[in-house]
Design a protein around this motif. Sequence first.
Motif, PDB file in Angstrom:
ATOM      1  N   VAL A 236       0.664  -1.289  -0.065  1.00 15.86           N
ATOM      2  CA  VAL A 236       0.175  -0.178   0.090  1.00 15.86           C
ATOM      3  C   VAL A 236       0.908   1.315   0.034  1.00 15.86           C
ATOM      4  O   VAL A 236       2.018   1.140   0.476  1.00 15.86           O
ATOM      5  CB  VAL A 236      -0.931  -0.090   1.197  1.00 15.86           C
ATOM      6  CG1 VAL A 236      -1.817  -1.289   1.251  1.00 15.86           C
ATOM      7  CG2 VAL A 236      -0.136   0.012   2.516  1.00 15.86           C
ATOM      8  N   THR A 237       0.442   2.173  -0.537  1.00 16.60           N
ATOM      9  CA  THR A 237       0.920   3.614  -0.586  1.00 16.60           C
ATOM     10  C   THR A 237       0.386   4.633   0.433  1.00 16.60           C
ATOM     11  O   THR A 237       0.820   5.703   0.600  1.00 16.60           O
ATOM     12  CB  THR A 237       1.166   4.260  -2.126  1.00 16.60           C
ATOM     13  OG1 THR A 237      -0.348   4.451  -2.353  1.00 16.60           O
ATOM     14  CG2 THR A 237       1.774   3.475  -2.921  1.00 16.60           C
ATOM     15  N   ALA A 238      -0.832   4.336   0.995  1.00 19.74           N
ATOM     16  CA  ALA A 238      -1.470   5.059   1.914  1.00 19.74           C
ATOM     17  C   ALA A 238      -2.277   4.090   3.113  1.00 19.74           C
ATOM     18  O   ALA A 238      -2.517   3.031   2.585  1.00 19.74           O
ATOM     19  CB  ALA A 238      -2.284   6.147   1.327  1.00 19.74           C
ATOM     20  N   ILE A 239      -2.068   4.692   4.355  1.00 16.16           N
ATOM     21  CA  ILE A 239      -2.877   3.873   5.323  1.00 16.16           C
ATOM     22  C   ILE A 239      -3.675   4.938   6.183  1.00 16.16           C
ATOM     23  O   ILE A 239      -3.300   5.909   6.553  1.00 16.16           O
ATOM     24  CB  ILE A 239      -1.897   3.091   6.127  1.00 16.16           C
ATOM     25  CG1 ILE A 239      -1.020   2.308   5.568  1.00 16.16           C
ATOM     26  CG2 ILE A 239      -2.717   2.351   7.432  1.00 16.16           C
ATOM     27  CD1 ILE A 239       0.009   1.351   6.471  1.00 16.16           C
ATOM     28  N   THR A 240      -5.016   4.591   6.101  1.00  8.93           N
ATOM     29  CA  THR A 240      -5.914   5.230   7.223  1.00  8.93           C
ATOM     30  C   THR A 240      -6.080   4.459   8.164  1.00  8.93           C
ATOM     31  O   THR A 240      -6.241   3.098   8.482  1.00  8.93           O
ATOM     32  CB  THR A 240      -6.989   5.698   6.340  1.00  8.93           C
ATOM     33  OG1 THR A 240      -7.973   6.449   7.129  1.00  8.93           O
ATOM     34  CG2 THR A 240      -8.000   4.455   5.937  1.00  8.93           C
ATOM     35  N   CYS A 241      -6.491   5.154   9.401  1.00  9.38           N
ATOM     36  CA  CYS A 241      -6.535   4.414  10.646  1.00  9.38           C
ATOM     37  C   CYS A 241      -7.761   4.661  11.615  1.00  9.38           C
ATOM     38  O   CYS A 241      -8.294   5.623  11.242  1.00  9.38           O
ATOM     39  CB  CYS A 241      -5.256   4.804  11.385  1.00  9.38           C
ATOM     40  SG  CYS A 241      -3.835   4.562  10.862  1.00  9.38           S
ATOM     41  N   GLY A 242      -8.027   3.607  12.353  1.00  3.97           N
ATOM     42  CA  GLY A 242      -9.206   3.871  13.280  1.00  3.97           C
ATOM     43  C   GLY A 242      -8.917   4.693  14.484  1.00  3.97           C
ATOM     44  O   GLY A 242     -10.249   5.159  15.046  1.00  3.97           O
ATOM     45  N   SER A 243      -7.742   5.135  14.599  1.00  2.96           N
ATOM     46  CA  SER A 243      -7.595   6.268  15.705  1.00  2.96           C
ATOM     47  C   SER A 243      -6.435   6.964  15.585  1.00  2.96           C
ATOM     48  O   SER A 243      -5.370   6.461  14.705  1.00  2.96           O
ATOM     49  CB  SER A 243      -7.410   5.636  17.137  1.00  2.96           C
ATOM     50  OG  SER A 243      -6.391   4.905  17.366  1.00  2.96           O
ATOM     51  N   ASP A 244      -6.015   7.963  16.223  1.00  4.36           N
ATOM     52  CA  ASP A 244      -4.873   8.729  16.118  1.00  4.36           C
ATOM     53  C   ASP A 244      -3.642   8.065  16.640  1.00  4.36           C
ATOM     54  O   ASP A 244      -2.229   8.083  16.093  1.00  4.36           O
ATOM     55  CB  ASP A 244      -4.896  10.209  16.848  1.00  4.36           C
ATOM     56  CG  ASP A 244      -5.868  11.312  15.829  1.00  4.36           C
ATOM     57  OD1 ASP A 244      -5.874  10.940  14.683  1.00  4.36           O
ATOM     58  OD2 ASP A 244      -6.123  12.050  16.632  1.00  4.36           O
ATOM     59  N   LEU A 245      -3.681   7.340  17.733  1.00  2.00           N
ATOM     60  CA  LEU A 245      -2.859   6.390  18.254  1.00  2.00           C
ATOM     61  C   LEU A 245      -2.431   5.245  17.234  1.00  2.00           C
ATOM     62  O   LEU A 245      -1.207   5.133  17.357  1.00  2.00           O
ATOM     63  CB  LEU A 245      -3.362   5.854  19.613  1.00  2.00           C
ATOM     64  CG  LEU A 245      -3.576   6.952  20.876  1.00  2.00           C
ATOM     65  CD1 LEU A 245      -3.920   6.051  21.994  1.00  2.00           C
ATOM     66  CD2 LEU A 245      -2.136   7.736  21.261  1.00  2.00           C
ATOM     67  N   MET A 246      -3.440   4.818  16.643  1.00  2.95           N
ATOM     68  CA  MET A 246      -2.987   3.697  15.744  1.00  2.95           C
ATOM     69  C   MET A 246      -2.210   4.513  14.465  1.00  2.95           C
ATOM     70  O   MET A 246      -1.123   3.958  14.119  1.00  2.95           O
ATOM     71  CB  MET A 246      -4.349   3.129  15.073  1.00  2.95           C
ATOM     72  CG  MET A 246      -5.151   2.306  16.056  1.00  2.95           C
ATOM     73  SD  MET A 246      -6.401   1.249  15.377  1.00  2.95           S
ATOM     74  CE  MET A 246      -5.360  -0.092  14.662  1.00  2.95           C
ATOM     75  N   ALA A 247      -2.388   5.603  14.163  1.00  3.39           N
ATOM     76  CA  ALA A 247      -1.616   6.325  13.138  1.00  3.39           C
ATOM     77  C   ALA A 247      -0.247   6.556  13.796  1.00  3.39           C
ATOM     78  O   ALA A 247       0.579   6.474  12.949  1.00  3.39           O
ATOM     79  CB  ALA A 247      -2.265   7.495  12.529  1.00  3.39           C
ATOM     80  N   LEU A 248      -0.099   6.683  14.801  1.00  3.07           N
ATOM     81  CA  LEU A 248       1.352   7.047  15.493  1.00  3.07           C
ATOM     82  C   LEU A 248       2.197   5.647  15.157  1.00  3.07           C
ATOM     83  O   LEU A 248       3.351   5.677  15.038  1.00  3.07           O
ATOM     84  CB  LEU A 248       1.247   7.544  16.773  1.00  3.07           C
ATOM     85  CG  LEU A 248       0.819   8.921  17.095  1.00  3.07           C
ATOM     86  CD1 LEU A 248       0.654   9.331  18.523  1.00  3.07           C
ATOM     87  CD2 LEU A 248       1.433  10.167  16.098  1.00  3.07           C
ATOM     88  N   GLY A 249       1.634   4.677  15.566  1.00 10.42           N
ATOM     89  CA  GLY A 249       2.025   3.296  15.357  1.00 10.42           C
ATOM     90  C   GLY A 249       2.518   3.124  14.160  1.00 10.42           C
ATOM     91  O   GLY A 249       3.669   2.427  13.676  1.00 10.42           O
ATOM     92  N   VAL A 250       1.545   3.373  13.046  1.00  8.89           N
ATOM     93  CA  VAL A 250       1.836   3.368  11.610  1.00  8.89           C
ATOM     94  C   VAL A 250       3.036   3.928  11.244  1.00  8.89           C
ATOM     95  O   VAL A 250       3.706   3.411  10.445  1.00  8.89           O
ATOM     96  CB  VAL A 250       0.464   3.624  10.807  1.00  8.89           C
ATOM     97  CG1 VAL A 250       0.896   3.767   9.468  1.00  8.89           C
ATOM     98  CG2 VAL A 250      -0.438   2.536  11.090  1.00  8.89           C
ATOM     99  N   ILE A 251       2.960   5.243  11.582  1.00 10.94           N
ATOM    100  CA  ILE A 251       4.119   6.134  11.388  1.00 10.94           C
ATOM    101  C   ILE A 251       5.607   5.325  11.526  1.00 10.94           C
ATOM    102  O   ILE A 251       6.645   5.293  10.775  1.00 10.94           O
ATOM    103  CB  ILE A 251       4.085   7.478  11.819  1.00 10.94           C
ATOM    104  CG1 ILE A 251       3.007   8.208  11.057  1.00 10.94           C
ATOM    105  CG2 ILE A 251       5.464   8.278  11.598  1.00 10.94           C
ATOM    106  CD1 ILE A 251       2.560   9.451  11.528  1.00 10.94           C
ATOM    107  N   ARG A 252       5.493   4.965  13.016  1.00  8.91           N
ATOM    108  CA  ARG A 252       6.618   4.202  13.440  1.00  8.91           C
ATOM    109  C   ARG A 252       7.304   3.082  12.595  1.00  8.91           C
ATOM    110  O   ARG A 252       8.432   3.001  12.087  1.00  8.91           O
ATOM    111  CB  ARG A 252       6.392   4.067  14.877  1.00  8.91           C
ATOM    112  CG  ARG A 252       7.683   3.149  15.527  1.00  8.91           C
ATOM    113  CD  ARG A 252       7.257   2.655  16.762  1.00  8.91           C
ATOM    114  NE  ARG A 252       6.937   3.527  17.944  1.00  8.91           N
ATOM    115  CZ  ARG A 252       6.516   3.339  19.147  1.00  8.91           C
ATOM    116  NH1 ARG A 252       6.470   1.992  19.498  1.00  8.91           N
ATOM    117  NH2 ARG A 252       6.379   4.236  19.884  1.00  8.91           N
ATOM    118  N   ALA A 253       6.335   2.369  12.367  1.00 12.99           N
ATOM    119  CA  ALA A 253       6.463   1.102  11.530  1.00 12.99           C
ATOM    120  C   ALA A 253       7.138   1.370   9.872  1.00 12.99           C
ATOM    121  O   ALA A 253       8.023   0.742   9.323  1.00 12.99           O
ATOM    122  CB  ALA A 253       5.247   0.184  11.239  1.00 12.99           C
ATOM    123  N   VAL A 254       6.448   2.823   9.364  1.00 14.92           N
ATOM    124  CA  VAL A 254       7.015   3.108   8.151  1.00 14.92           C
ATOM    125  C   VAL A 254       8.573   3.317   8.314  1.00 14.92           C
ATOM    126  O   VAL A 254       9.028   3.182   7.379  1.00 14.92           O
ATOM    127  CB  VAL A 254       6.122   3.965   7.555  1.00 14.92           C
ATOM    128  CG1 VAL A 254       6.551   4.659   6.235  1.00 14.92           C
ATOM    129  CG2 VAL A 254       4.593   3.662   7.358  1.00 14.92           C
TER     130      VAL A 254
END
Length: 332
Positions: A236-254
Amino acid sequence: MKARLADIAAQAGVSEATVSRVLNGKPGVAEGTRDAVLTALDLLGGERPARLKQRRLGLIGLIIPELDNPIFPTFAQVIERDLTQAGYTTVLCTQSPGGTTEDDYVELLLERAVSGIVFVSGLHADTSADPSRYAKLVSQRLPIVMVNGAAAAVDAPFISSDDAVAAELAVAHLESLGHKRIGLAVGPERFIPAQRKAAGFLKSTSSRGIKAHVVHSLYSVEGGYAAAGQLLDEGVTAITCGSDLMALGVIRAVRQRGLDVPGDVSVVGYDDSPLIGFTDPPLTTVRQPVAAMCRAAVRALLDEIAGVPVPRTEFFYRPELVVRSSTGPAPA
């Protein structure tokens, strides 16, 4: 009375002399201190002097999940403010894994003879939970209002952010940036908001011919991190998330993969909780209309208490896309 004054003073964090001044209606006490004393009196089961009874109409229970997610303290703050302005004292009950359960809190609130209860993202949002616990409260004629989630078997008003619209807003934004492979990292499938986000996401991506991937995980930084691993493996080239906290985890993984946000992967959160605009990069997110939802929940509860009929339905409030720096054009 001496012991009672001592108990109230300890609960409110003031001197016995201050408690005496408040209970006797004497001047020279700050409004915040006066409220703290009266709240302590209510919590300890004391009877307010007749001259003070008009200052507060009673107790309202507010049950919310853990405070780790900053959106929940925001809900609590707004609901408490609106109830205080209406003359009620809020009894805040927060849950944490392994701590006091929602049912335990309800029993405690019933012992305190609360005038009503507001549930925020409680078991009413969990399809695996038994809704009869709420039907029991309704049968006891206790006014209740549910926020974010719905239980069809419960005869009560529900106030929700429109999760399907939230997913649509995120997908439309990412499509406008040229993304054709989009992932959704969202909470456990048994929760109604997660189901609605996933359904809205799949409908929106399908109508646009976008390749979609959905991963259910935990509503936490760790949950977002774990979900991102699977989604990045799918390309994927983009990820939308169910919460802001999840989004912070996504950024860390990226970033741990040596990739850039948003140069390689765009990320969209959900909630627009406090300080989220100050992350690195500032997070594009879908804002819950917290103020409007809280105002509606309090109004519905007050009408229930007053005996004014409130429609037994779910009221949906439209979220808003907030574009910041975590989303950008799809990589070539």
